[in-house]
Design a protein around this motif. Structure first.
Motif, PDB file in Angstrom:
ATOM      1  N   LEU A  93     -29.608  26.636 184.307  1.00  0.00           N
ATOM      2  CA  LEU A  93     -29.769  27.838 183.476  1.00  0.00           C
ATOM      3  C   LEU A  93     -29.345  27.594 182.039  1.00  0.00           C
ATOM      4  CD1 LEU A  93     -28.482  30.598 185.912  1.00  0.00           C
ATOM      5  CD2 LEU A  93     -30.851  30.027 185.355  1.00  0.00           C
ATOM      6  N   GLY A  94     -28.445  26.652 181.828  1.00  0.00           N
ATOM      7  CA  GLY A  94     -27.980  26.365 180.484  1.00  0.00           C
ATOM      8  C   GLY A  94     -26.634  25.674 180.521  1.00  0.00           C
ATOM      9  N   VAL A  95     -26.109  25.437 179.345  1.00  0.00           N
ATOM     10  CA  VAL A  95     -24.841  24.728 179.168  1.00  0.00           C
ATOM     11  C   VAL A  95     -23.841  25.667 178.503  1.00  0.00           C
ATOM     12  CG1 VAL A  95     -23.715  22.798 177.962  1.00  0.00           C
ATOM     13  CG2 VAL A  95     -25.996  22.490 178.963  1.00  0.00           C
ATOM     14  N   VAL A  96     -22.610  25.652 179.001  1.00  0.00           N
ATOM     15  CA  VAL A  96     -21.511  26.376 178.380  1.00  0.00           C
ATOM     16  C   VAL A  96     -20.543  25.334 177.829  1.00  0.00           C
ATOM     17  CG1 VAL A  96     -19.513  27.869 178.788  1.00  0.00           C
ATOM     18  CG2 VAL A  96     -21.710  28.390 179.878  1.00  0.00           C
ATOM     19  N   GLU A  97     -20.230  25.460 176.550  1.00  0.00           N
ATOM     20  CA  GLU A  97     -19.240  24.581 175.937  1.00  0.00           C
ATOM     21  C   GLU A  97     -17.917  25.338 175.902  1.00  0.00           C
ATOM     22  OE1 GLU A  97     -19.720  21.568 172.426  1.00  0.00           O
ATOM     23  OE2 GLU A  97     -19.163  23.534 171.624  1.00  0.00           O
ATOM     24  N   ASN A  98     -16.998  24.944 176.761  1.00  0.00           N
ATOM     25  CA  ASN A  98     -15.689  25.580 176.856  1.00  0.00           C
ATOM     26  C   ASN A  98     -14.718  24.870 175.908  1.00  0.00           C
ATOM     27  OD1 ASN A  98     -13.844  27.444 177.854  1.00  0.00           O
ATOM     28  ND2 ASN A  98     -13.283  26.181 179.595  1.00  0.00           N
ATOM     29  N   MET A  99     -13.708  25.582 175.449  1.00  0.00           N
ATOM     30  CA  MET A  99     -12.718  25.038 174.510  1.00  0.00           C
ATOM     31  C   MET A  99     -13.421  24.451 173.288  1.00  0.00           C
ATOM     32  SD  MET A  99      -9.841  23.452 177.068  1.00  0.00           S
ATOM     33  CE  MET A  99     -10.933  22.458 178.077  1.00  0.00           C
ATOM     34  N   ALA A 100     -14.438  25.164 172.827  1.00  0.00           N
ATOM     35  CA  ALA A 100     -15.280  24.676 171.737  1.00  0.00           C
ATOM     36  C   ALA A 100     -14.528  24.584 170.413  1.00  0.00           C
ATOM     37  CB  ALA A 100     -16.504  25.573 171.587  1.00  0.00           C
ATOM     38  N   TYR A 101     -13.598  25.504 170.196  1.00  0.00           N
ATOM     39  CA  TYR A 101     -12.841  25.516 168.942  1.00  0.00           C
ATOM     40  C   TYR A 101     -11.646  26.441 169.102  1.00  0.00           C
ATOM     41  CZ  TYR A 101     -15.425  29.896 168.393  1.00  0.00           C
ATOM     42  OH  TYR A 101     -15.966  31.138 168.616  1.00  0.00           O
ATOM     43  N   TYR A 102     -10.756  26.359 168.156  1.00  0.00           N
ATOM     44  CA  TYR A 102      -9.630  27.284 168.075  1.00  0.00           C
ATOM     45  C   TYR A 102      -9.781  28.036 166.771  1.00  0.00           C
ATOM     46  CZ  TYR A 102      -4.974  29.234 167.857  1.00  0.00           C
ATOM     47  OH  TYR A 102      -3.922  30.111 167.784  1.00  0.00           O
ATOM     48  N   GLU A 103      -9.776  29.350 166.851  1.00  0.00           N
ATOM     49  CA  GLU A 103      -9.925  30.151 165.636  1.00  0.00           C
ATOM     50  C   GLU A 103      -8.552  30.427 165.034  1.00  0.00           C
ATOM     51  OE1 GLU A 103     -11.950  34.309 164.310  1.00  0.00           O
ATOM     52  OE2 GLU A 103     -13.048  32.996 165.671  1.00  0.00           O
ATOM     53  N   GLU A 104      -8.396  30.011 163.787  1.00  0.00           N
ATOM     54  CA  GLU A 104      -7.139  30.197 163.068  1.00  0.00           C
ATOM     55  C   GLU A 104      -7.013  31.653 162.601  1.00  0.00           C
ATOM     56  OE1 GLU A 104      -4.933  27.894 162.969  1.00  0.00           O
ATOM     57  OE2 GLU A 104      -6.062  26.063 163.380  1.00  0.00           O
ATOM     58  N   GLN A 105      -5.813  32.031 162.157  1.00  0.00           N
ATOM     59  CA  GLN A 105      -5.554  33.393 161.679  1.00  0.00           C
ATOM     60  C   GLN A 105      -6.498  33.802 160.558  1.00  0.00           C
ATOM     61  OE1 GLN A 105      -3.440  35.659 162.821  1.00  0.00           O
ATOM     62  NE2 GLN A 105      -2.363  34.415 164.320  1.00  0.00           N
ATOM     63  N   ASP A 106      -6.856  32.849 159.704  1.00  0.00           N
ATOM     64  CA  ASP A 106      -7.722  33.162 158.561  1.00  0.00           C
ATOM     65  C   ASP A 106      -9.216  33.166 158.920  1.00  0.00           C
ATOM     66  OD1 ASP A 106      -8.312  30.467 158.868  1.00  0.00           O
ATOM     67  OD2 ASP A 106      -7.594  29.876 156.879  1.00  0.00           O
ATOM     68  N   GLY A 107      -9.533  32.953 160.198  1.00  0.00           N
ATOM     69  CA  GLY A 107     -10.924  32.961 160.638  1.00  0.00           C
ATOM     70  C   GLY A 107     -11.592  31.596 160.634  1.00  0.00           C
ATOM     71  N   SER A 108     -10.925  30.596 160.079  1.00  0.00           N
ATOM     72  CA  SER A 108     -11.508  29.250 160.097  1.00  0.00           C
ATOM     73  C   SER A 108     -11.402  28.676 161.511  1.00  0.00           C
ATOM     74  CB  SER A 108     -10.803  28.345 159.093  1.00  0.00           C
ATOM     75  OG  SER A 108      -9.449  28.154 159.467  1.00  0.00           O
ATOM     76  N   ARG A 109     -12.223  27.694 161.784  1.00  0.00           N
ATOM     77  CA  ARG A 109     -12.247  27.095 163.113  1.00  0.00           C
ATOM     78  C   ARG A 109     -11.714  25.669 163.077  1.00  0.00           C
ATOM     79  NH1 ARG A 109     -18.000  29.271 165.612  1.00  0.00           N
ATOM     80  NH2 ARG A 109     -17.369  31.458 165.641  1.00  0.00           N
ATOM     81  N   ASN A 110     -10.900  25.358 164.056  1.00  0.00           N
ATOM     82  CA  ASN A 110     -10.353  24.023 164.221  1.00  0.00           C
ATOM     83  C   ASN A 110     -10.984  23.449 165.491  1.00  0.00           C
ATOM     84  OD1 ASN A 110      -8.811  21.732 164.532  1.00  0.00           O
ATOM     85  ND2 ASN A 110      -6.858  22.770 164.163  1.00  0.00           N
ATOM     86  N   TYR A 111     -11.697  22.351 165.368  1.00  0.00           N
ATOM     87  CA  TYR A 111     -12.406  21.734 166.489  1.00  0.00           C
ATOM     88  C   TYR A 111     -11.516  20.654 167.103  1.00  0.00           C
ATOM     89  CZ  TYR A 111     -16.264  24.355 164.595  1.00  0.00           C
ATOM     90  OH  TYR A 111     -17.067  25.384 164.149  1.00  0.00           O
TER      91      TYR A 111
END
Length: 133
Positions: free
Chosen positions: A53-71
């Motif tokens: 049916l498709g692929v799920v990417e888990n633990m894809a990123y961590y969203e920081e307080q300022d909205g930026s993403r840490n991969y």
């Protein structure tokens, strides 16, 4: 709905034999080793004539307080798997923030992660209803 261990071991082979009409969602993380294992599991699903049916990417990123993403595990694992299996990434689930999951193993449905899981479930239900028509 069965949550199987990663890979192509005995459990996956037994499930394929016992439930030949099953449809599968392949779950990976962005990390290259995880996406390699997930690709093998997806290839086995196709070999046993299970629809992916498709692929799920888990633990894809961590969203920081300022909205930026840490991969934390890199990027692209879900995309690699979906390309190899000729399917699509149907969800990218971020790490849950500690406050979201401090007293439970279940995500609060109102949290970002909970909303993403709810959306994924609704999408799968919609796909299944469409396939049954």
């Amino acid at each position: 709905l069965l949550d199987l261990p990663p890979g192509t071991g005995d459990v996956a082979i037994d499930v394929a034999a016992m439930i030949p009409q099953a449809r599968e969602i392949i779950v990976t993380t962005p990390h290259s080793v995880a996406s390699f294992v997930a690709s093998r599991a997806g290839a086995m699903a196709k070999h046993t004539k299970h629809e992916v049916l498709g692929v799920v990417e888990n633990m894809a990123y961590y969203e920081e307080q300022d909205g930026s993403r840490n991969y934390l595990f890199g990027k692209g694992g879900g995309d690699r798997v979906s390309q190899q299996l000729k399917t699509e990434v149907i969800a990218r689930i971020p790490f849950a923030k500690r406050e979201e999951n401090k007293n439970s193993n279940v995500y609060d449905e109102d949290s970002l992660t909970g909303e993403m899981f709810t959306s994924l479930a609704q999408d799968i239900i919609h796909r299944e209803q469409f396939l049954q028509r």
